[in-house]
Design a protein around this motif. Structure first.
Motif, PDB file in Angstrom:
ATOM      1  N   VAL A 187       9.155   8.868   4.362  1.00 22.18           N
ATOM      2  CA  VAL A 187       7.740   8.465   4.224  1.00 22.18           C
ATOM      3  C   VAL A 187       7.395   8.411   2.756  1.00 22.18           C
ATOM      4  O   VAL A 187       7.378   9.427   2.069  1.00 22.18           O
ATOM      5  CB  VAL A 187       6.819   9.470   4.953  1.00 22.18           C
ATOM      6  CG1 VAL A 187       5.375   9.024   4.857  1.00 22.18           C
ATOM      7  CG2 VAL A 187       7.247   9.603   6.406  1.00 22.18           C
ATOM      8  N   GLY A 188       7.158   7.185   2.266  1.00 15.24           N
ATOM      9  CA  GLY A 188       6.955   7.016   0.836  1.00 15.24           C
ATOM     10  C   GLY A 188       5.510   7.078   0.405  1.00 15.24           C
ATOM     11  O   GLY A 188       5.207   6.901  -0.769  1.00 15.24           O
ATOM     12  N   LEU A 189       4.609   7.333   1.319  1.00 14.98           N
ATOM     13  CA  LEU A 189       3.195   7.247   0.970  1.00 14.98           C
ATOM     14  C   LEU A 189       2.692   8.594   0.488  1.00 14.98           C
ATOM     15  O   LEU A 189       2.903   9.611   1.118  1.00 14.98           O
ATOM     16  CB  LEU A 189       2.396   6.801   2.180  1.00 14.98           C
ATOM     17  CG  LEU A 189       1.035   6.266   1.794  1.00 14.98           C
ATOM     18  CD1 LEU A 189       1.092   4.762   1.688  1.00 14.98           C
ATOM     19  CD2 LEU A 189      -0.004   6.679   2.786  1.00 14.98           C
ATOM     20  N   ILE A 190       2.011   8.601  -0.655  1.00 15.40           N
ATOM     21  CA  ILE A 190       1.521   9.850  -1.200  1.00 15.40           C
ATOM     22  C   ILE A 190       0.075  10.087  -0.787  1.00 15.40           C
ATOM     23  O   ILE A 190      -0.305  11.171  -0.363  1.00 15.40           O
ATOM     24  CB  ILE A 190       1.661   9.854  -2.735  1.00 15.40           C
ATOM     25  CG1 ILE A 190       3.152   9.961  -3.088  1.00 15.40           C
ATOM     26  CG2 ILE A 190       0.890  11.018  -3.349  1.00 15.40           C
ATOM     27  CD1 ILE A 190       3.471   9.662  -4.502  1.00 15.40           C
ATOM     28  N   ARG A 191      -0.724   9.047  -0.873  1.00 12.57           N
ATOM     29  CA  ARG A 191      -2.143   9.204  -0.561  1.00 12.57           C
ATOM     30  C   ARG A 191      -2.567   8.033   0.317  1.00 12.57           C
ATOM     31  O   ARG A 191      -2.259   6.893   0.006  1.00 12.57           O
ATOM     32  CB  ARG A 191      -2.947   9.189  -1.864  1.00 12.57           C
ATOM     33  CG  ARG A 191      -4.421   9.502  -1.713  1.00 12.57           C
ATOM     34  CD  ARG A 191      -5.108   9.312  -3.060  1.00 12.57           C
ATOM     35  NE  ARG A 191      -4.988   7.938  -3.528  1.00 12.57           N
ATOM     36  CZ  ARG A 191      -5.832   6.964  -3.195  1.00 12.57           C
ATOM     37  NH1 ARG A 191      -6.846   7.205  -2.394  1.00 12.57           N
ATOM     38  NH2 ARG A 191      -5.662   5.751  -3.667  1.00 12.57           N
ATOM     39  N   GLN A 206       0.815  -1.217   0.000  1.00 14.96           N
ATOM     40  CA  GLN A 206       0.000   0.000   0.000  1.00 14.96           C
ATOM     41  C   GLN A 206       0.847   1.264   0.000  1.00 14.96           C
ATOM     42  O   GLN A 206       0.308   2.359  -0.079  1.00 14.96           O
ATOM     43  CB  GLN A 206      -0.925  -0.010   1.219  1.00 14.96           C
ATOM     44  CG  GLN A 206      -1.882  -1.169   1.082  1.00 14.96           C
ATOM     45  CD  GLN A 206      -2.929  -1.189   2.139  1.00 14.96           C
ATOM     46  OE1 GLN A 206      -2.823  -0.515   3.141  1.00 14.96           O
ATOM     47  NE2 GLN A 206      -3.947  -1.987   1.913  1.00 14.96           N
ATOM     48  N   ARG A 207       2.164   1.081   0.074  1.00 17.54           N
ATOM     49  CA  ARG A 207       3.028   2.264   0.026  1.00 17.54           C
ATOM     50  C   ARG A 207       3.353   2.569  -1.421  1.00 17.54           C
ATOM     51  O   ARG A 207       3.482   1.670  -2.256  1.00 17.54           O
ATOM     52  CB  ARG A 207       4.329   1.998   0.787  1.00 17.54           C
ATOM     53  CG  ARG A 207       4.148   1.866   2.269  1.00 17.54           C
ATOM     54  CD  ARG A 207       5.456   2.023   2.996  1.00 17.54           C
ATOM     55  NE  ARG A 207       6.517   1.227   2.391  1.00 17.54           N
ATOM     56  CZ  ARG A 207       7.769   1.647   2.254  1.00 17.54           C
ATOM     57  NH1 ARG A 207       8.119   2.859   2.655  1.00 17.54           N
ATOM     58  NH2 ARG A 207       8.676   0.860   1.732  1.00 17.54           N
ATOM     59  N   LYS A 208       3.507   3.870  -1.718  1.00 17.84           N
ATOM     60  CA  LYS A 208       3.897   4.268  -3.066  1.00 17.84           C
ATOM     61  C   LYS A 208       5.337   4.726  -3.062  1.00 17.84           C
ATOM     62  O   LYS A 208       5.803   5.333  -2.098  1.00 17.84           O
ATOM     63  CB  LYS A 208       2.994   5.405  -3.559  1.00 17.84           C
ATOM     64  CG  LYS A 208       1.635   4.901  -4.006  1.00 17.84           C
ATOM     65  CD  LYS A 208       0.780   6.017  -4.552  1.00 17.84           C
ATOM     66  CE  LYS A 208      -0.539   5.461  -5.058  1.00 17.84           C
ATOM     67  NZ  LYS A 208      -1.448   6.527  -5.478  1.00 17.84           N
ATOM     68  N   ASP A 209       6.016   4.426  -4.168  1.00 17.26           N
ATOM     69  CA  ASP A 209       7.379   4.916  -4.364  1.00 17.26           C
ATOM     70  C   ASP A 209       7.304   6.433  -4.506  1.00 17.26           C
ATOM     71  O   ASP A 209       6.563   6.960  -5.323  1.00 17.26           O
ATOM     72  CB  ASP A 209       7.962   4.278  -5.634  1.00 17.26           C
ATOM     73  CG  ASP A 209       9.421   4.626  -5.800  1.00 17.26           C
ATOM     74  OD1 ASP A 209       9.739   5.837  -5.892  1.00 17.26           O
ATOM     75  OD2 ASP A 209      10.247   3.699  -5.852  1.00 17.26           O
ATOM     76  N   ARG A 210       8.087   7.143  -3.723  1.00 18.52           N
ATOM     77  CA  ARG A 210       7.983   8.596  -3.701  1.00 18.52           C
ATOM     78  C   ARG A 210       8.376   9.220  -5.047  1.00 18.52           C
ATOM     79  O   ARG A 210       7.844  10.234  -5.453  1.00 18.52           O
ATOM     80  CB  ARG A 210       8.854   9.165  -2.580  1.00 18.52           C
ATOM     81  CG  ARG A 210       8.373  10.546  -2.140  1.00 18.52           C
ATOM     82  CD  ARG A 210       9.359  11.254  -1.268  1.00 18.52           C
ATOM     83  NE  ARG A 210      10.017  10.369  -0.299  1.00 18.52           N
ATOM     84  CZ  ARG A 210      10.630  10.835   0.784  1.00 18.52           C
ATOM     85  NH1 ARG A 210      10.646  12.114   1.038  1.00 18.52           N
ATOM     86  NH2 ARG A 210      11.260  10.007   1.607  1.00 18.52           N
TER      87      ARG A 210
END
Lengths: 109, 123
Positions: free
Chosen positions: B1-5, A34-38
């Motif tokens: 912190v790699g989370l955008i949404r 659920q994490r996105k690559d920045r």
């Protein structure tokens, strides 16, 4: 990726029928999916340990199904009661099918 | 912190649907203990312990995470007691729900709020 290394705390000796506390930890990122690559904005694929099992002399004595909400470096503590000496084996199964394992001997008197 | 949404959080309804599916109906309240901090400073790793005398399985759910599922402990005749601990991720302040399946086929449930000051999903 960091090396995946299991660590367990198991007493070397136990009394028959008495509770034995087992503590286990394995270094693993538990990537939730659920994490996105920045930089790219793309989701980082899920890769977690989804199952943990403890076997004593080949018999399943405790197991756990894990979801992505289990923290990185999964820690599990539980207790068993034993009636005979033997080997406790721990297995962690990864999403990619890899199995990480470690064994310890316990003398039961 | 790699989370955008942050993804949408699991609703109370989704959590209760998961409880009913697991238990095959609505469990009776009580008979399950949840040990957790009242306030967790870091939602990335929150210690939690569950126990229920006579349980063969205990499932943990987090009602305020993107998905409510956390994990299920399975006990056997070689378990000294139906009790186990782990560390979980909580996206924010929310209720932890534990559902126990008992050896006699009945099901029991408990819930406990954990306040989280820094969420465990990067938020």
């Amino acid at each position: 990726m960091a090396k995946i290394k299991p660590r367990v705390k198991v007493p070397k000796k136990a009394k028959a029928g008495e509770a034995v506390t087992i503590k286990t930890l394995i270094s693993h990122p538990m990537e939730s999916g659920q994490r996105k690559d920045r930089k790219t904005g793309e989701l980082i694929p899920r890769k977690i340990i989804n199952k943990f099992v403890a076997k004593y002399n080949g018999t399943d004595v405790f197991w756990m199904d894990m979801e992505p909400a289990i923290a990185a470096n999964p820690y599990v503590e539980f207790s068993v009661k034993l009636s005979e000496s033997g080997t406790i084996r721990f297995e962690w199964t990864d999403d990619d099918g890899s199995v990480y394992d470690i064994e310890k001997k316990i003398t039961v008197a | 912190v790699g989370l955008i949404r942050m993804p949408a959080h699991a609703s109370e309804e989704a959590t209760m649907a998961a409880v009913k599916e697991y238990a095959g109906g609505m469990p009776e309240t009580g008979g399950v203990e949840i040990g957790a901090p009242e306030i967790a400073e870091n939602g990335n790793t929150v210690p939690i312990e569950v126990s229920a005398d006579g349980a063969t399985e205990i499932m943990i759910l987090a009602a305020g995470n993107p998905n409510p599922g956390v994990g299920t402990f399975h006990f056997t005749e070689m378990s000294a007691e139906s009790r186990a601990s782990t560390r979980i991720r909580l996206a924010g302040t929310q209720d932890i729900v534990a559902v126990a399946k008992m050896a006699d086929g009945s099901t029991k449930m408990a819930r406990r709020e954990v306040k989280v000051t820094i969420g465990g999903c990067g938020g």
